[in-house]
Scaffold this motif. Structure first.
Motif, short mmCIF file in Angstrom:
data_model
loop_
_atom_site.label_atom_id
_atom_site.label_comp_id
_atom_site.label_asym_id
_atom_site.label_seq_id
_atom_site.Cartn_x
_atom_site.Cartn_y
_atom_site.Cartn_z
N CYS A 126 -25.50 4.74 -15.54
CA CYS A 126 -25.67 3.30 -15.37
C CYS A 126 -26.74 2.76 -16.31
CB CYS A 126 -25.98 2.96 -13.91
SG CYS A 126 -27.69 3.24 -13.39
N ALA A 149 -25.48 -2.28 -12.24
CA ALA A 149 -24.93 -1.15 -12.98
C ALA A 149 -24.88 0.09 -12.09
CB ALA A 149 -25.75 -0.88 -14.24
N VAL A 152 -22.01 -0.21 -9.65
CA VAL A 152 -20.73 0.11 -10.28
C VAL A 152 -20.52 1.62 -10.31
CG1 VAL A 152 -19.43 -0.01 -12.43
CG2 VAL A 152 -20.68 -2.02 -11.63
N HIS A 153 -21.60 2.36 -10.60
CA HIS A 153 -21.49 3.83 -10.58
C HIS A 153 -21.11 4.31 -9.18
CE1 HIS A 153 -22.50 8.07 -10.57
NE2 HIS A 153 -23.40 7.83 -9.63
N GLY A 156 -17.46 3.71 -8.61
CA GLY A 156 -16.62 4.64 -9.35
C GLY A 156 -16.67 6.06 -8.81
N TYR A 197 -12.77 6.89 -12.22
CA TYR A 197 -14.19 6.55 -12.37
C TYR A 197 -14.38 5.51 -13.47
CZ TYR A 197 -19.19 6.89 -13.21
OH TYR A 197 -20.52 6.58 -13.38
N PHE A 198 -13.78 5.75 -14.63
CA PHE A 198 -13.97 4.83 -15.75
C PHE A 198 -13.20 3.53 -15.53
CE2 PHE A 198 -15.39 8.71 -17.88
CZ PHE A 198 -16.53 8.23 -18.51
N THR A 201 -15.31 1.53 -13.17
CA THR A 201 -16.48 1.08 -13.92
C THR A 201 -16.10 -0.12 -14.80
OG1 THR A 201 -17.42 3.31 -13.96
CG2 THR A 201 -18.24 1.75 -15.60
N TYR A 202 -14.96 -0.04 -15.44
CA TYR A 202 -14.47 -1.16 -16.24
C TYR A 202 -14.29 -2.42 -15.39
CZ TYR A 202 -10.73 -4.14 -17.97
OH TYR A 202 -9.96 -5.23 -18.30
N TYR A 205 -17.71 -4.16 -14.65
CA TYR A 205 -18.28 -4.97 -15.72
C TYR A 205 -17.37 -6.13 -16.09
CZ TYR A 205 -21.99 -1.58 -16.33
OH TYR A 205 -23.09 -0.78 -16.10
N ILE A 217 -15.32 0.15 -22.34
CA ILE A 217 -15.73 1.13 -21.33
C ILE A 217 -14.61 2.14 -21.08
CG2 ILE A 217 -16.40 1.38 -18.90
CD1 ILE A 217 -17.78 -1.32 -19.12
#
Length: 248
Positions: A126, A149, A152-153, A156, A197-198, A201-202, A205, A217
């Motif tokens: 993050c 941030a 968000v982690h 995910g 996860y990604f 995360t995308y 954001y 991302i």
């Protein structure tokens, strides 16, 4: 208006105690409320945990509303962090039984999974995304909150936890066998986990209206997919990962 209370220069007292108090107030609200269990909304956190696995977009639909009502993008409730950490700690009990680690080994495993896999890795990831956010920001980079941030982690990590710490545990007798179909199943589990996860995360954001080009991302998915395809030639990711953890 600042999100967190800060001391003005005129009211600051140059003592060790006041400096420590000022540092405490600068922490994100989620961390300052870690011990206030009576004020945590575990029902909402459980709802979010469920939908992060089946429909993560619904979770991020609340982000803008949260900003309007709390003047911050980040959560001010640590219930999600508590639930994930507690779930990891409980899962370690089963992992310890499966691999006969004993009480001491179980405690060591819990520390590794909670503090290294979840918290420390989250702090690193993050922080990197928070620092690189100005490259995709449309207005003031300061609008990207570090606490958001980390949120968000946490989001995910939920499906990743479910797939690699729960489903993988159930499939251990299968994915560790010397058969190509077992190799495919184990490697696919890791592919889905890190893709989720990604992707989440995308979404996190992308939910911020002042960010642009957030699709960058998703770029790590290219080497992840490439590595998955290459691993089908005979590299059992699940078995290698379990060997690193348990030596078996």
């Amino acid at each position: 208006m600042p999100i967190l209370p800060v001391l003005s220069s005129g009211s600051r007292v140059l003592t060790g105690g006041s400096d420590a108090g000022a540092g405490w107030t600068r922490l994100p609200p989620m961390f300052r409320r870690m011990l206030r269990f009576q004020h945590m909304d575990f029902e909402l956190a459980l709802w979010q945990l469920t939908y992060l696995c089946i429909a993560p977009r619904k979770v991020y639909k609340q982000v803008y509303y949260h900003k309007q009502t709390h003047n911050t993008w980040a959560r001010n409730d640590p219930a999600m962090l508590i639930l994930i950490s507690a779930s990891l700690a409980c899962g370690c009990i089963t992992w310890s039984v499966v691999y006969s680690l004993g009480p001491v080994g179980g405690i060591r495993l819990a520390l590794v999974m909670v503090f290294r896999d979840f918290i420390l890795t989250g702090l690193i990831v993050c922080s990197l995304l928070w620092r690189t956010a100005p490259g995709t920001v449309q207005t003031d980079p300061g609008n990207v909150e570090w606490a958001y941030a980390f949120d968000v982690h946490c989001n995910g990590f939920v499906p990743l936890f479910f797939l690699l710490y729960v489903i993988q545990l159930i499939l251990v007798p299968v994915i560790t066998q010397d058969k190509w179909i077992c190799l495919l199943l184990g490697n696919l589990l890791y592919l889905i986990a890190f893709t989720q996860y990604f992707y989440i995360t995308y979404l996190g954001y992308n939910a911020l209206p002042f960010l642009i080009r957030t699709e960058v991302i998703l770029l790590p998915l290219i080497p992840i997919l490439t590595g998955f395809v290459a691993s089908l030639l005979g590299y059992n990711i699940a078995r290698k990962a379990l060997t690193l953890y348990f030596g078996a």
